[in-house]
Enzyme design. Structure first.
Site, mmCIF file in Angstrom:
data_model
loop_
_atom_site.group_PDB
_atom_site.id
_atom_site.type_symbol
_atom_site.label_atom_id
_atom_site.label_comp_id
_atom_site.label_asym_id
_atom_site.label_seq_id
_atom_site.Cartn_x
_atom_site.Cartn_y
_atom_site.Cartn_z
ATOM 1 N N GLU A 194 22.681 17.952 -16.784
ATOM 2 C CA GLU A 194 22.339 16.957 -15.764
ATOM 3 C C GLU A 194 23.571 16.607 -14.930
ATOM 4 O O GLU A 194 23.474 16.436 -13.702
ATOM 5 C CB GLU A 194 21.758 15.716 -16.421
ATOM 6 N N ASP A 227 20.096 13.507 -13.269
ATOM 7 C CA ASP A 227 18.780 13.265 -13.863
ATOM 8 C C ASP A 227 17.740 13.000 -12.776
ATOM 9 O O ASP A 227 16.616 13.521 -12.832
ATOM 10 C CB ASP A 227 18.865 12.076 -14.823
#
Length: 243
Positions: free
Chosen positions: A119, A47
């Site tokens: 992610e 992320d």
């Protein structure tokens, strides 16, 4: 070609086998297999890399955009919806390790699981190849979305913009008519947006909220077409037209 090699070919990135397996391990699978490690730490890492890489890309590619416009475009391409769309295009869902409960409820097509896995894969690419490899991986994933995000307003709260537009034009009360079809574990919702009793847009999604947002986005395209009529303006790209 083994499945993992096939996935890496689709992704266009090199990740060692152990790290790749970890990136694909959903918590539901880990729980059913003795509490083995999950991909959540990789998701956390990915992320941050995703946000940095997209920010740098936008800063370099769009020198004339304001901070606010850059932030909106970044939000669009790092959103759950955008990441899930990338995962679906690449068929990532077929490779995710899921528990039986998630399998029977269509987990491999859930936007949240797909986005989280993307992610985690970004985080895995960093551990395997370093920051530059991870950055190039991100750029390859999101670059095709940048034009679409600008045109379609991905990540925009369309319901709020439609509410403001309807009020400004005095079009009448807004109502979303939502129906659901299919079994509980794979239910699909269809929403129709009515303004003053007139239908303006229809959308579908795996949740009522998603379907309503899509119907609002489609209604915006009807109410605020771009000058050449080929697509929508993004919210905020032009003042609302009154009357």
């Amino acid at each position: 070609m083994n499945p993992h090699d096939e996935l890496l070919k689709r992704l266009g990135v090199d990740i060692d086998a152990e790290t790749l397996r970890l990136a694909l391990t959903h918590r539901s699978y880990a729980y059913e297999n003795g509490g083995i490690p999950t991909n959540e730490r990789l998701e956390f890492l990915g992320d941050s890399i995703l946000g940095f890489s997209v920010t740098e890309l936008l800063y370099r590619e769009y020198p004339d955009l304001s901070e606010g416009d850059l932030a909106k475009r970044r939000a669009a391409v790092v959103s759950t919806r955008a990441l899930a769309s990338i995962a679906r295009r690449l068929g990532v869902g077929d490779f995710i390790l899921l528990g039986q409960g998630e399998k029977v409820t269509g987990g491999k097509n859930k936007s949240s699981i797909l986005a989280d896995t993307m992610e985690a894969l970004i985080g895995a690419s960093f551990l395997s190849g370093g920051l530059e490899a991870a950055r190039q991986f991100v750029v390859g994933l999101v670059s095709p979305l940048l034009a679409d995000a600008a045109v379609l307003g991905a990540g925009t709260d369309w319901k709020t913009h439609i509410q403001e537009l309807a009020a400004a034009r005095q079009l009448g009360a807004i109502h979303y008519a939502v129906v659901g079809e299919g079994p509980d574990h794979a239910r699909v919702y269809t929403a129709t947006l009515l303004i003053g009793g007139t239908p303006y847009g229809t959308g579908t999604g795996n949740s009522k909220k998603e379907a309503e947002q899509q119907s609002a986005a489609n209604a915006w395209r009807v109410l605020v077409p771009v000058p050449d009529g080929t697509g929508p303006q993004t919210a905020g790209s032009a003042p609302l037209q009154l009357g």
